[in-house]
Enzyme design. Structure first.
Site, PDB file in Angstrom:
ATOM      1  NE  ARG A 122      -1.114  -0.458   7.127  1.00 58.51           N
ATOM      2  CZ  ARG A 122      -0.086   0.294   6.741  1.00 58.51           C
ATOM      3  NH1 ARG A 122       0.926   0.500   7.548  1.00 58.51           N
ATOM      4  NH2 ARG A 122      -0.062   0.842   5.545  1.00 58.51           N
ATOM      5  CG  ASN A 160       2.902   3.712  11.655  1.00 62.01           C
ATOM      6  OD1 ASN A 160       4.029   4.194  11.562  1.00 62.01           O
ATOM      7  ND2 ASN A 160       2.290   3.141  10.628  1.00 62.01           N
ATOM      8  CD  GLU A 161       1.916   5.545   7.289  1.00 60.50           C
ATOM      9  OE1 GLU A 161       2.806   5.893   6.489  1.00 60.50           O
ATOM     10  OE2 GLU A 161       1.166   4.557   7.083  1.00 60.50           O
ATOM     11  CD  GLU A 320       6.625   4.616   7.272  1.00 64.14           C
ATOM     12  OE1 GLU A 320       6.097   4.373   6.149  1.00 64.14           O
ATOM     13  OE2 GLU A 320       6.108   4.285   8.345  1.00 64.14           O
ATOM     14  CD1 TRP A 328       2.064   1.215  -0.392  1.00 61.94           C
ATOM     15  CD2 TRP A 328       1.024   2.657  -1.735  1.00 61.94           C
ATOM     16  NE1 TRP A 328       2.776   2.398  -0.341  1.00 61.94           N
ATOM     17  CE2 TRP A 328       2.155   3.302  -1.150  1.00 61.94           C
ATOM     18  CE3 TRP A 328       0.215   3.384  -2.611  1.00 61.94           C
ATOM     19  CZ2 TRP A 328       2.487   4.627  -1.424  1.00 61.94           C
ATOM     20  CZ3 TRP A 328       0.547   4.703  -2.893  1.00 61.94           C
ATOM     21  CH2 TRP A 328       1.674   5.313  -2.300  1.00 61.94           C
ATOM     22  CD  GLU A 368       3.761  -2.583   4.642  1.00 61.34           C
ATOM     23  OE1 GLU A 368       3.483  -1.412   4.351  1.00 61.34           O
ATOM     24  OE2 GLU A 368       4.244  -2.915   5.745  1.00 61.34           O
ATOM     25  CE  LYS A 369       4.524 -12.109  -1.199  1.00 61.82           C
ATOM     26  NZ  LYS A 369       3.161 -11.690  -0.830  1.00 61.82           N
ATOM     27  CD1 TRP A 370       4.817  -8.772  -3.688  1.00 59.08           C
ATOM     28  CD2 TRP A 370       6.944  -8.981  -4.296  1.00 59.08           C
ATOM     29  NE1 TRP A 370       5.010 -10.091  -4.019  1.00 59.08           N
ATOM     30  CE2 TRP A 370       6.315 -10.249  -4.403  1.00 59.08           C
ATOM     31  CE3 TRP A 370       8.300  -8.882  -4.619  1.00 59.08           C
ATOM     32  CZ2 TRP A 370       6.997 -11.390  -4.823  1.00 59.08           C
ATOM     33  CZ3 TRP A 370       8.971 -10.027  -5.036  1.00 59.08           C
ATOM     34  CH2 TRP A 370       8.329 -11.250  -5.137  1.00 59.08           C
ATOM     35  CG  HIS A 371       7.206  -0.955   0.592  1.00 60.99           C
ATOM     36  ND1 HIS A 371       8.380  -0.277   0.825  1.00 60.99           N
ATOM     37  CD2 HIS A 371       6.227  -0.026   0.585  1.00 60.99           C
ATOM     38  CE1 HIS A 371       8.125   1.013   0.953  1.00 60.99           C
ATOM     39  NE2 HIS A 371       6.825   1.196   0.812  1.00 60.99           N
TER      40      HIS A 371
END
Length: 688
Positions: A122, A160-161, A320, A328, A368-371
């Protein structure tokens, strides 16, 4: 700096009462529509009243150039809105689609070696690209035109960020923009030469066309510090200019809708000058993720206080944070039981009128599936979702009680933070690489908390000089104007703490001459001739210094060679004779005008500062504070309501007197006149 925009807050949906906003990022495009109804039902159960939509949806909204698909987004916004859930709608420009970068690879940013950042993650775009700007602003225009009359969209989430991954770009677009930035700032090339000290190493320039970004200069070499500092300023400004362009397109078409973008304010989150950016948003928003370990709560409270300082005590939006583990870090620790509720209440205590998470439903695929999320992989039958529901009920209760719209009460103490001082201390040719600006303010915040004081953390441009007590912790850069403010503040009766590494240089990173801290030596009553850095990278090197007040200095010490007649030494070093430091002053108080200063000439860390503060308070004439170091107390209020927020910042249970009506008790209970708060617990009390 530009004039600050008027504060405007997202208004409730028609027919709804104003509440603390609660929700998170929602990515329905990652899920089949069969899941959407369940999501809405669970959101209502949890008390969610707002979600952020479309942040990374450019490729879904514009699947090919000039072809737009708003149908899916219309359906979910309508479904949410009819359930009483508002939308914070993104401009969707955070990451460009592959068709764009394939057609225009020149929009991709380049690193300092000239290598291209290719698509695959991204933020693979350069803010100075006129081509990318054209495509992004066109999307903003289409979004605004399509949703200008939608009653369920209450705010714009621009980008975003910014700078999270594309803070620095070294492309030719960036080079040309940097040249223009320098010309605007300095007017003449001679002024640039003076600011950057180009007489050193034959770096003199004859024309603005000779300015290039700080590209690769060889391993182990040293970049011109003035140039590097200005490139960091430029990079923050370049991203800000891109944000402003997006914001203005959206604002022109939808003038009644407030706009924001999510900052990344944390103790170490110093990539952009968020205090400067704070002038350009209608309301400040922040993304913050917890630091594992014993700093968890203190760092979160510190960062929330700094966000409040950037917002100048107007309500701000926690856009957020995480319900538990992030994805991460090398090791992604979960939050401890109770911390989900406590951490969010702490952000409310520090001025947030909105609590949101990344994200609503945990992804089953992608980076980001483990976030963690509000609905984890385990589903609603989980402790995380039960805590999410508990928090929703707590926020609803606080809204009913009148917390919404109150302000964080002003502390007696201001701890000053400066983005540019951090940037300057990052240079690779400094007295030591173990000292940077950002760590010292956090140590002071924690040390004050250990002594029962909740300090405000405020930017250097703010009104820190209106506080009874102020701290300048490793504020490396002091301009002539800031030096004047210091002088006037103390002369008029202020009580000022100043540390080592403060006031070593001006805003150009030119050293103040005559001994350190050059521009305010007379104010603090000391003269430093050289430094005594400490470390263990060479056998036998000095690695610590004992003070005669029982504390220990690490990493850095000033060699104070003289003190003013108006000064008094509170602590000195106890060192071997060969060091030349035995008996050298370490902590010095001084009288200046109607005020007093305390100079701490070494790095004592949180523990050493906490132990030293009571003696320094006494010397400065600062009244003692209640001893409640294990519990952080924060007040919010207005003319009608006052609330006390109490947080356990240790792993031991603490009891405090009950002050009023207990509204919220998370891992806390009342027994008689005592409120007992367990580890990770919190309570909110209505005082009036």
């Amino acid at each position: 700096m530009s004039k600050r925009r008027e504060h405007r807050w997202p208004q409730p949906l028609k027919g709804s009462q104003a509440r603390i906003w609660y929700g998170g990022d929602y990515n329905p495009d990652q899920w089949p529509e069969s899941v959407w109804d369940e999501d809405v039902e669970l959101m209502q159960k949890a008390g969610v009243n707002l979600v952020s939509l479309g942040i990374f949806s450019w490729a879904k909204i514009e699947p090919e150039e000039g072809v737009y698909d708003f149908d899916w987004l219309d359906r979910i916004i309508d479904k949410l809105g009819k359930a009483g859930i508002a939308t914070d709608l993104a401009s969707a420009t955070a990451s460009p689609p592959l068709w764009l970068t394939q057609a225009h690879p020149e929009v991709l940013w380049k690193d300092y070696r000239g290598d291209t950042c290719w698509p695959g993650a991204r933020q693979h775009w350069r803010p100075t690209s006129p081509i990318f700007r054209e495509y992004a602003l066109n999307l903003c225009r289409k979004m605004a035109e399509h949703y200008k009359d939608n009653p369920y969209v209450v705010a714009w989430h621009v980008g975003n960020e910014y700078g999270c991954h594309n803070r620095f770009d070294y492309s030719d677009d960036a080079m040309r923009a940097f040249q223009k930035w320098c010309k605007k700032r300095y007017k003449t090339i001679d002024a640039v030469n003076e600011a950057w000290g180009t007489a050193f190493w034959a770096q003199h320039m004859n024309d603005f066309s000779e300015i290039i970004p700080p590209r690769f200069i060889g391993d182990g070499n040293f970049m011109n510090p003035g140039k590097l500092l200005d490139f960091k300023r430029f990079s923050s400004d370049a991203l800000k200019e891109f944000y402003i362009a997006e914001r203005d397109v959206l604002a022109e078409i939808t003038p009644g809708r407030p706009l924001t973008t999510n900052f990344m304010v944390s103790a170490s989150g110093t990539g952009l000058d968020y205090d400067d950016w704070g002038n350009e948003v209608d309301f400040v928003s922040n993304d913050h993720y917890f630091t594992p370990g014993d700093q968890h709560f203190d760092e979160l409270a510190y960062s929330a206080s700094l966000t409040d300082g950037i917002a100048r005590k107007d309500p701000w939006f926690q856009m957020e944070h995480s319900t538990s583990a992030v994805n991460w870090r090398p090791i992604n620790y979960r939050v401890e039981p109770g911390a989900l509720v406590r951490d969010s209440l702490a952000q409310v205590a520090m001025g947030a009128d909105a609590i949101c998470y990344f994200q609503w439903r945990q992804s089953k695929a992608g980076a980001e599936k483990w976030h963690s999320s509000m609905v984890p992989h385990a589903g609603p039958d989980s402790q995380i979702f039960r805590d999410v529901c508990e928090l929703g009920a707590d926020l609803d209760r606080l809204s009913d009680a009148g917390v919404l719209g109150t302000r964080l009460a002003k502390s007696k103490v201001a701890i000053v933070f400066d983005y540019e001082s951090q940037w300057a201390t990052e240079h690779t040719a400094t007295p030591t690489q173990k000292v940077h600006h950002w760590t010292e303010p956090l140590d002071w915040f924690r040390a004050f908390a250990d002594n029962g004081i909740t300090a405000d953390v405020v930017p250097v441009r703010s009104d820190w000089d209106t506080y009874e007590i102020a701290v300048l912790p490793c504020v490396y850069l002091l301009s002539a104007d800031t030096s004047r403010r210091v002088r006037e503040y103390v002369a008029n009766g202020g009580k000022l703490f100043v540390t080592y590494y403060t006031g070593l240089a001006d805003e150009r990173d030119h050293v103040w001459l005559g001994g350190y801290p050059g521009s305010i030596r007379d104010v603090v009553g000391v003269r430093v001739e050289e430094f005594a850095p400490m470390g263990d990278d060479f056998p036998g090197a000095l690695d610590q210094l004992n003070l005669d007040n029982g504390t220990v200095a690490h990493d850095f010490a000033d060699v104070i060679t003289s003190t003013a007649d108006t000064a008094r030494v509170l602590a000195s070093y106890q060192a071997d004779p060969w060091t030349g430091l035995n008996g050298v002053p370490a902590i010095v108080v001084n009288e200046y005008g109607d005020g007093k200063t305390a100079y701490v000439g070494c790095r004592l860390g949180r523990e050493g500062l906490a132990k030293s503060l009571p003696q320094v308070f006494d010397a400065l004439g600062i009244e003692s504070f209640p001893e409640r170091g294990g519990v952080l107390r924060v007040e919010r209020g207005d003319g009608e309501h006052r609330f006390a927020f109490l947080f356990n910042r240790t792993h031991e249970t603490h009891g405090v007197p009950v002050e009023g009506e207990v509204l919220v008790a998370s891992l806390a209970q009342v027994s008689g006149d005592t409120l007992s708060i367990s580890p990770n617990g919190a309570a909110v009390v209505k005082l009036q």
